[in-house]
Enzyme design. Structure first.
Site, PDB file in Angstrom:
ATOM      1  N   THR A  92      32.714  41.873  43.195  1.00  0.00           N
ATOM      2  CA  THR A  92      32.736  40.527  42.618  1.00  0.00           C
ATOM      3  C   THR A  92      31.506  40.226  41.769  1.00  0.00           C
ATOM      4  O   THR A  92      31.618  39.753  40.634  1.00  0.00           O
ATOM      5  CB  THR A  92      32.860  39.479  43.737  1.00  0.00           C
ATOM      6  OG1 THR A  92      34.034  39.754  44.492  1.00  0.00           O
ATOM      7  CG2 THR A  92      32.938  38.080  43.160  1.00  0.00           C
ATOM      8  N   HIS A 306      42.571  40.496  49.929  1.00  0.00           N
ATOM      9  CA  HIS A 306      41.844  41.053  51.067  1.00  0.00           C
ATOM     10  C   HIS A 306      42.585  40.812  52.384  1.00  0.00           C
ATOM     11  O   HIS A 306      42.654  41.695  53.241  1.00  0.00           O
ATOM     12  CB  HIS A 306      40.460  40.420  51.164  1.00  0.00           C
ATOM     13  CG  HIS A 306      39.479  40.940  50.170  1.00  0.00           C
ATOM     14  ND1 HIS A 306      39.219  42.285  49.997  1.00  0.00           N
ATOM     15  CD2 HIS A 306      38.688  40.293  49.280  1.00  0.00           C
ATOM     16  CE1 HIS A 306      38.303  42.446  49.058  1.00  0.00           C
ATOM     17  NE2 HIS A 306      37.967  41.250  48.594  1.00  0.00           N
ATOM     18  N   HIS A 495      38.663  46.503  47.233  1.00  0.00           N
ATOM     19  CA  HIS A 495      38.393  47.108  45.922  1.00  0.00           C
ATOM     20  C   HIS A 495      37.020  47.725  46.001  1.00  0.00           C
ATOM     21  O   HIS A 495      36.423  47.788  47.068  1.00  0.00           O
ATOM     22  CB  HIS A 495      38.453  46.025  44.839  1.00  0.00           C
ATOM     23  CG  HIS A 495      37.684  44.794  45.210  1.00  0.00           C
ATOM     24  ND1 HIS A 495      36.326  44.673  45.034  1.00  0.00           N
ATOM     25  CD2 HIS A 495      38.086  43.646  45.821  1.00  0.00           C
ATOM     26  CE1 HIS A 495      35.927  43.488  45.481  1.00  0.00           C
ATOM     27  NE2 HIS A 495      36.968  42.841  45.972  1.00  0.00           N
TER      28      HIS A 495
END
Length: 564
Positions: A92, A306, A495
C-alpha cells in the site's frame, strides 16, 4: 434504484447515490455521452486523483462489462488497461507513493509498508512508512501520522510551491494512503480510525468531518442488514473452506457497535466519498485562483480482498458498489460546475486465496512455509553457523518475504556469514523465486524500458534504498501467499509479490470534452504525475519525475506540450 443501495446505506449517502444514478441515466450526463461535450479552454481547475486499493488490472478486466456508473464514465477517457506498479514491493505505501510523486520507491524512500531501523534509539525497531518515529507518542501500530519519510514532493506539494493558493486535500480509510498521495503540505487530511475520520496531530476536525462522523456514529450504533447482491453476482456465490471457517458467500451485514464491520465493507468507500464531497463544498475546491488537487483513496477493495479473497460474492458486491461510489463523486463535482480532470489507478493488485485458486486451474497455489519466517530462518542460521544475537533476534523482517535485516549485535565478519547463510537457505527453498543481497542490488543500475520485461532483480532494484532496505531481499515464487495461517474475515489473501497479478493496475484519465482512446501498451504509475503536471501547465525542473508524460488527448492535440 438497486435495492443494494436503497436499503443499506445511511440516508444522506442513499440520496447522493440516487442523484448519481439519475444523472448517469439521463441525457448528456450519462457515462456514455458526458465525454462528448465541448472541451473547456485552459487547464482544469481541479485534479481528482482516485486510487482504488488492490484494484488489479485483472479485476478491472473481469468486471469491466458490468460497470454502469463512475467507472463507465472513466472508460470513455484515456484508458491504459495495463499500467504497472513496476517495483517488487507491491504494498500500500510504496504503491500510493508512486501515484502523485512520479518516482519509484527506490527514489521516494518508501520501500515497504514497514521497514526496520536497527540504529534507532527507540526500543521498537520497526518503522511504519507514515509515522514520525521521533515523536515519543508514535509506534508502528499506533503512529503519529506524518509524511516525514517521503523524500520527494507530491503533485500537490509542487502545485502549492508554484502557487500557494492551490489547495491540496486527501481523504482515505488509510492514513498511509492520505500521506503518500497528499505529501508534505496538505490543507485537509482525513482517514478512518475506530469508527470516525481523524486528522493530523495538532489539527482540529473541520465541520465537514464532524458531520460525516456524526452520520457514521449513528450508522455504527444501529447496525444494518446484509447488502443485496446484483443478480449477475450469482455465479460467485459459493462457500470455500479456508482456515477454521469459510468465505465466498458474505453480504456485509453491519454489526451494531463494530467499526471494523463497516471498514471491511463497501460502506467504507461510500463514507470516504461522502466526506470527499463535503470537503469539496467546504473548501470550494476547483473555484479558486489556482488549480486544486483532491486525492481520494478508496480502501474497501483491499480490505475485502484480504478478508475474503478476490473471487467470491463479497468482491462481486464490492465491485458494484465501487462503481456507484465513484459515480457519486463525479456527479457531485458535475453539480457544482467544476472543470475537473480525473485519474484513477491503484497502489497494487492482488491474488485470490490459494484454497480457491487450487479449485480454479492454479494447483501450484500454496501458503508460505512457516520455515520462511524470520524467526525460523534465524534459528536455522544459528544452527548452521553457531552465530546468535544474544537475547534478541538474529533476523528482523516483517514476514516471510521482502527485506531481512541482520542484528547489529554480531560482528561484521559474522554478519557476512549470516547473509551468506540466509541467501543460501532462501535460494534452496522451493517457495522462493529469488534472493538478493543489498550489495548486489546497490550495484544494479536502475531499470528502464518496458516494466513488463524487467527481471526480478530489476523489480527489486526499483524498491531498493541503501539506507532503508534490508541486508537481504527475498521474493517468494508465483502464487505463494505469504500468510501461513488464514483467518477468515480478516486475512486470507494478500499482495506484495513481484509478479504481474500484483504489479498490473489500470490507469484511467478523463476530462469532459477530451477525446478518449484505449492504449494497451505497458505504462507506469510514475507516468501519472508528469501527465497531470502537463495538463495543468505546471512547469517543474527536469529530472523531477522518473516517469514520462502521456498524451491524454486521443485526437490531434497533445496534452504534453506544456512540458516542452
Amino acid at each position: 434504484m438497486h435495492p443494494f443501495f436503497k436499503r443499506h446505506f445511511a440516508a444522506p449517502v442513499v440520496l447522493a447515490l440516487m442523484a448519481a444514478l439519475a444523472a448517469c441515466a439521463s441525457g448528456s450526463d450519462s457515462p456514455r455521452s458526458v465525454g462528448m461535450d465541448p472541451a473547456p479552454k485552459g487547464p482544469p481547475k481541479l485534479i481528482v486523483a482516485i486510487s482504488v486499493d488492490q484494484f488489479s488490472a485483472d479485476l478491472f478486466a473481469q468486471y469491466r462489462p458490468r460497470f454502469t456508473g463512475g467507472l463507465a464514465r472513466l472508460e470513455q477517457g484515456a484508458v491504459f488497461p495495463s499500467g504497472f506498479q513496476s517495483h517488487a514491493a507491491t504494498e500500500t505505501c510504496p504503491g500510493h507513493s508512486t501515484l502523485l510523486t512520479g518516482v519509484h520507491p527506490a527514489r521516494s524512500g518508501i520501500i515497504a509498508n514497514n521497514w526496520f531501523d536497527l540504529s534507532t534509539p527507540r526500543a521498537e525497531k520497526k518503522i511504519y512508512c507514515a509515522e514520525d518515529e521521533s515523536d515519543p507518542a508514535s509506534s508502528s501500530r499506533e503512529p503519529v501520522v506524518s509524511a516525514v519519510h517521503l523524500k520527494v514532493p507530491t503533485l500537490g506539494d509542487l502545485m502549492k510551491a508554484a502557487n500557494p493558493a492551490s489547495r491540496n486535500v486527501a481523504v482515505s480509510a488509510k492514513d498511509r494512503a492520505v500521506m503518500m498521495m497528499g505529501g508534505h503540505k496538505i490543507d485537509a487530511a482525513y482517514w478512518y480510525l475506530k469508527g470516525q475520520f481523524v486528522t493530523l496531530k495538532g489539527r482540529d476536525i473541520s465541520p465537514a468531518a464532524v458531520a460525516q462522523n456524526a452520520e457514521l456514529a449513528a450508522l455504527i450504533k444501529k447496525g444494518a442488514p446484509a447488502l443485496a447482491a446484483p443478480a449477475w453476482c450469482a455465479a460467485a456465490d459459493r462457500a470455500v473452506p479456508v482456515g477454521k471457517g469459510q468465505v465466498g458467500t458474505g453480504r456485509f451485514a453491519l454489526e451494531a457497535g463494530k467499526p471494523d464491520s463497516l471498514r471491511i465493507s463497501p460502506r467504507m468507500d461510500a463514507a470516504t466519498v461522502a466526506l470527499a464531497n463535503r470537503l469539496v463544498d467546504e473548501l470550494d475546491l476547483g473555484k479558486g485562483a489556482a488549480a486544486d488537487v483532491l486525492s481520494v483513496s478508496l480502501s474497501a477493495t483491499d480490505y475485502v480482498g484480504h478478508a475474503t479473497g478476490t473471487e467470491g460474492m463479497e468482491m462481486c458486491i464490492q465491485m458494484a458498489a465501487l462503481d456507484q461510489a465513484i459515480g457519486q463523486l463525479l456527479t457531485h463535482l458535475d453539480a457544482r460546475g467544476i472543470d475537473y480532470a480525473v485519474v484513477l489507478s491503484a497502489d497494487h493488485g492482488g491474488l485470490d486465496m490459494p484454497e480457491r485458486q487450487r479449485e480454479q486451474a492454479l494447483p501450484r497455489a500454496v501458503r508460505a512455509d512457516v520455515n520462511l519466517s524470520p524467526q525460523a530462518l534465524g534459528k536455522a542460521i544459528s544452527a548452521r553457523t553457531g552465530i546468535t544475537a544474544g537475547d534478541g533476534p538474529l533476523l528482523y523482517a516483517d514476514g516471510p518475504f521482502g527485506d531481512f535485516y541482520v542484528s547489529r549485535s554480531v560482528s561484521p565478519a559474522q554478519k557476512g556469514q549470516v547473509v551468506q547463510a540466509l541467501v543460501s537457505l532462501a535460494r534452496s527453498h522451493p517457495q522462493v523465486a529469488a534472493a538478493f543481497t543489498a550489495e548486489e542490488l546497490a550495484k544494479t543500475p536502475p531499470p528502464s524500458g518496458n516494466p513488463q520485461d524487467w527481471s526480478l532483480k530489476d523489480r527489486a532494484r526499483a524498491s531498493f534504498d541503501p539506507n532503508r532496505s534490508g541486508d537481504v531481499v527475498i521474493l517468494l515464487d508465483r502464487a505463494v501467499t505469504p500468510i501461513p495461517e488464514a483467518i477468515p474475515g480478516m486475512y486470507v489473501a494478500t499482495h506484495g509479490s513481484a509478479f504481474d497479478y500484483d504489479r498490473r493496475v489500470p490507469m484511467l484519465f478523463w476530462r469532459r470534452g477530451l477525446r478518449g482512446f484505449e492504449q494497451p501498451a505497458p505504462v507506469e504509475t510514475v507516468d501519472i504525475a508528469p501527465s497531470l503536471a502537463a495538463l495543468i501547465g505546471l512547469a517543474v525542473p527536469e529530472g523531477t519525475f522518473d516517469g514520462r508524460c502521456l498524451d491524454l488527448d486521443g485526437g490531434s492535440g497533445n496534452t504534453c506540450e506544456a512540458l516542452k
